[in-house]
Design a protein around this motif. Structure first.
Motif, PDB file in Angstrom:
ATOM      1  N   VAL A 160     -20.796  11.469  37.593  1.00  0.00           N
ATOM      2  CA  VAL A 160     -22.273  10.957  37.401  1.00  0.00           C
ATOM      3  C   VAL A 160     -21.769  10.320  36.132  1.00  0.00           C
ATOM      4  O   VAL A 160     -21.323  10.517  34.764  1.00  0.00           O
ATOM      5  CB  VAL A 160     -22.702  12.439  36.701  1.00  0.00           C
ATOM      6  CG1 VAL A 160     -24.519  12.050  36.342  1.00  0.00           C
ATOM      7  CG2 VAL A 160     -22.793  13.153  37.572  1.00  0.00           C
ATOM      8  N   GLU A 161     -22.131   9.391  35.954  1.00  0.00           N
ATOM      9  CA  GLU A 161     -22.506   8.410  34.856  1.00  0.00           C
ATOM     10  C   GLU A 161     -24.158   7.506  34.112  1.00  0.00           C
ATOM     11  O   GLU A 161     -25.241   7.301  35.289  1.00  0.00           O
ATOM     12  CB  GLU A 161     -22.112   6.510  34.855  1.00  0.00           C
ATOM     13  CG  GLU A 161     -20.016   7.039  35.336  1.00  0.00           C
ATOM     14  CD  GLU A 161     -19.901   5.619  35.686  1.00  0.00           C
ATOM     15  OE1 GLU A 161     -20.002   4.619  34.871  1.00  0.00           O
ATOM     16  OE2 GLU A 161     -18.721   6.231  36.022  1.00  0.00           O
ATOM     17  N   ARG A 162     -24.502   7.908  32.979  1.00  0.00           N
ATOM     18  CA  ARG A 162     -26.039   7.702  33.543  1.00  0.00           C
ATOM     19  C   ARG A 162     -25.434   6.983  31.675  1.00  0.00           C
ATOM     20  O   ARG A 162     -24.986   6.050  31.147  1.00  0.00           O
ATOM     21  CB  ARG A 162     -26.701   8.417  32.081  1.00  0.00           C
ATOM     22  CG  ARG A 162     -26.596  10.159  33.226  1.00  0.00           C
ATOM     23  CD  ARG A 162     -27.255  10.139  34.356  1.00  0.00           C
ATOM     24  NE  ARG A 162     -27.926  11.103  34.771  1.00  0.00           N
ATOM     25  CZ  ARG A 162     -28.430  11.212  36.509  1.00  0.00           C
ATOM     26  NH1 ARG A 162     -29.060  10.003  36.246  1.00  0.00           N
ATOM     27  NH2 ARG A 162     -28.170  12.175  36.529  1.00  0.00           N
ATOM     28  N   GLU A 163     -26.912   6.299  30.578  1.00  0.00           N
ATOM     29  CA  GLU A 163     -26.341   5.706  29.466  1.00  0.00           C
ATOM     30  C   GLU A 163     -25.949   5.735  28.457  1.00  0.00           C
ATOM     31  O   GLU A 163     -24.837   4.960  28.248  1.00  0.00           O
ATOM     32  CB  GLU A 163     -28.204   4.823  29.339  1.00  0.00           C
ATOM     33  CG  GLU A 163     -28.414   4.175  27.909  1.00  0.00           C
ATOM     34  CD  GLU A 163     -29.790   4.123  27.524  1.00  0.00           C
ATOM     35  OE1 GLU A 163     -29.827   3.730  26.510  1.00  0.00           O
ATOM     36  OE2 GLU A 163     -30.542   3.389  29.062  1.00  0.00           O
ATOM     37  N   ASN A 164     -25.719   6.822  27.716  1.00  0.00           N
ATOM     38  CA  ASN A 164     -25.024   7.563  27.157  1.00  0.00           C
ATOM     39  C   ASN A 164     -24.033   8.940  27.306  1.00  0.00           C
ATOM     40  O   ASN A 164     -24.220   9.369  26.467  1.00  0.00           O
ATOM     41  CB  ASN A 164     -26.207   7.700  25.741  1.00  0.00           C
ATOM     42  CG  ASN A 164     -26.625   6.047  25.158  1.00  0.00           C
ATOM     43  OD1 ASN A 164     -26.032   5.624  25.133  1.00  0.00           O
ATOM     44  ND2 ASN A 164     -27.750   6.799  24.947  1.00  0.00           N
ATOM     45  N   PHE A 165     -23.824   9.057  28.492  1.00  0.00           N
ATOM     46  CA  PHE A 165     -23.988   9.763  29.148  1.00  0.00           C
ATOM     47  C   PHE A 165     -22.323  10.066  30.160  1.00  0.00           C
ATOM     48  O   PHE A 165     -23.024   8.887  31.050  1.00  0.00           O
ATOM     49  CB  PHE A 165     -24.152  11.262  29.683  1.00  0.00           C
ATOM     50  CG  PHE A 165     -23.769  12.324  30.123  1.00  0.00           C
ATOM     51  CD1 PHE A 165     -23.510  13.351  29.154  1.00  0.00           C
ATOM     52  CD2 PHE A 165     -23.795  12.626  31.032  1.00  0.00           C
ATOM     53  CE1 PHE A 165     -23.273  14.724  29.517  1.00  0.00           C
ATOM     54  CE2 PHE A 165     -23.425  13.700  31.936  1.00  0.00           C
ATOM     55  CZ  PHE A 165     -23.304  14.806  31.131  1.00  0.00           C
ATOM     56  N   ARG A 166     -21.223   9.969  30.351  1.00  0.00           N
ATOM     57  CA  ARG A 166     -20.638  10.135  30.991  1.00  0.00           C
ATOM     58  C   ARG A 166     -20.015  11.833  31.306  1.00  0.00           C
ATOM     59  O   ARG A 166     -19.268  12.105  31.060  1.00  0.00           O
ATOM     60  CB  ARG A 166     -19.479   9.055  31.296  1.00  0.00           C
ATOM     61  CG  ARG A 166     -18.683   9.184  32.375  1.00  0.00           C
ATOM     62  CD  ARG A 166     -17.656   8.399  32.575  1.00  0.00           C
ATOM     63  NE  ARG A 166     -17.137   6.870  32.070  1.00  0.00           N
ATOM     64  CZ  ARG A 166     -16.843   6.405  32.314  1.00  0.00           C
ATOM     65  NH1 ARG A 166     -15.418   6.505  31.599  1.00  0.00           N
ATOM     66  NH2 ARG A 166     -17.359   4.797  31.963  1.00  0.00           N
TER      67      ARG A 166
END
Length: 66
Positions: A36-42
């Protein structure tokens, strides 16, 4: 118990010595691994990798005890 610890130490030593070659094996993201990859998060959950490693360790221990 001493044999187990000795075997564990030898295994760790061999993995440490062989790490430059082991690191190049393309064992990274397998199908079934959750990423799961988000803007400031993996978030990475290597589900398939964990199952393969568990099956391999189980097979090795089963063969040793047999």
């Amino acid at each position: 118990m001493q044999k187990f610890l000795f075997g564990l130490a030898i295994t760790a030593l061999l993995l440490g010595l062989l790490w430059p070659w082991i690191d190049k094996i393309p064992f990274g993201r397998l199908p079934g691994d959750i990423v799961v990859e988000r803007e400031n998060f993996r978030f990475y959950l290597p589900l398939t990798s964990m199952l393969l490693v568990s099956a391999l360790i189980t097979l090795i221990l089963w063969l040793i005890r047999r």
